[in-house]
Design an enzyme around this catalytic site. Structure first.
Site, PDB file in Angstrom:
ATOM      1  N   ILE A  51       4.190  -1.144   3.568  1.00  0.00           N
ATOM      2  CA  ILE A  51       3.563   0.174   3.626  1.00  0.00           C
ATOM      3  C   ILE A  51       4.549   1.198   3.107  1.00  0.00           C
ATOM      4  CG2 ILE A  51       2.511   1.911   5.130  1.00  0.00           C
ATOM      5  CD1 ILE A  51       0.951  -0.805   4.945  1.00  0.00           C
ATOM      6  N   GLU A  52       4.152   1.919   2.081  1.00  0.00           N
ATOM      7  CA  GLU A  52       4.948   3.014   1.523  1.00  0.00           C
ATOM      8  C   GLU A  52       4.264   4.318   1.942  1.00  0.00           C
ATOM      9  OE1 GLU A  52       6.291   4.760  -2.879  1.00  0.00           O
ATOM     10  OE2 GLU A  52       5.260   2.831  -2.729  1.00  0.00           O
ATOM     11  N   ILE A  53       5.039   5.221   2.515  1.00  0.00           N
ATOM     12  CA  ILE A  53       4.520   6.539   2.852  1.00  0.00           C
ATOM     13  C   ILE A  53       5.328   7.542   2.047  1.00  0.00           C
ATOM     14  CG2 ILE A  53       4.086   8.231   4.679  1.00  0.00           C
ATOM     15  CD1 ILE A  53       4.080   5.882   6.673  1.00  0.00           C
ATOM     16  N   SER A  77       9.716   8.581  -0.966  1.00  0.00           N
ATOM     17  CA  SER A  77       9.027   7.533  -0.209  1.00  0.00           C
ATOM     18  C   SER A  77       9.921   6.850   0.811  1.00  0.00           C
ATOM     19  CB  SER A  77       8.522   6.448  -1.167  1.00  0.00           C
ATOM     20  OG  SER A  77       7.629   6.966  -2.119  1.00  0.00           O
ATOM     21  N   LEU A 129       0.840  -1.196   0.000  1.00  0.00           N
ATOM     22  CA  LEU A 129       0.000   0.000   0.000  1.00  0.00           C
ATOM     23  C   LEU A 129       0.871   1.240   0.000  1.00  0.00           C
ATOM     24  CD1 LEU A 129      -2.562  -1.035   2.777  1.00  0.00           C
ATOM     25  CD2 LEU A 129      -2.953  -1.007   0.309  1.00  0.00           C
TER      26      LEU A 129
END
Length: 127
Positions: free
Chosen positions: A119-121, A108, A70
């Site tokens: 999880i990619e932020i 990222s 995500l």
């Protein structure tokens, strides 16, 4: 024909740890709806939560915790997100790195949730 995503469904084998991660670590709001159902609300989207072995019908053919990648766009500079994660002792497994998003270049970081989903932020980069 398709305009946007309304919600996704996340499968978990670690309900309480998952709730803690998405609310305390990522800052999403816990939402209760229907007959005992829960979701994580953020912006104009939500992620419904299904517990492994207790999924709601209809469901995916092979509902599997830990199978998602995500990417979330942060509502603040990525450096603030990195500092927040460090203050909670949440390890970043990669980044910051530059990536290509749906509408722009991204800066990222990557981490894992309690079910080992990736999880990619990200923050959007100009240009």
């Amino acid at each position: 024909m398709i305009d946007s995503i309304d919600h996704l469904v996340l499968k978990t084998a670690h309900r309480e740890a998952c709730i803690d991660f998405y609310t305390r670590v990522l800052g999403m709001t816990l939402q209760q709806f229907g007959a005992g159902r829960i979701a994580f609300q953020f912006g104009s989207q939500k992620i419904n939560l299904h517990e492994k072995g207790r999924e709601f019908e209809p469901k995916a053919a092979l509902p599997t915790p830990g199978a998602l990648d995500l990417c979330f766009i942060a509502d603040r500079p990525l450096d603030e997100v990195i500092a927040h994660l460090a203050s909670l002792g949440v390890p970043i497994i990669e980044g910051p790195v530059e990536r290509t998003g749906a509408v722009s270049r991204l800066r990222s970081i990557y981490l894992r949730d309690p079910d080992q989903n990736l999880i990619e932020i990200s923050e959007r980069l100009p240009g």
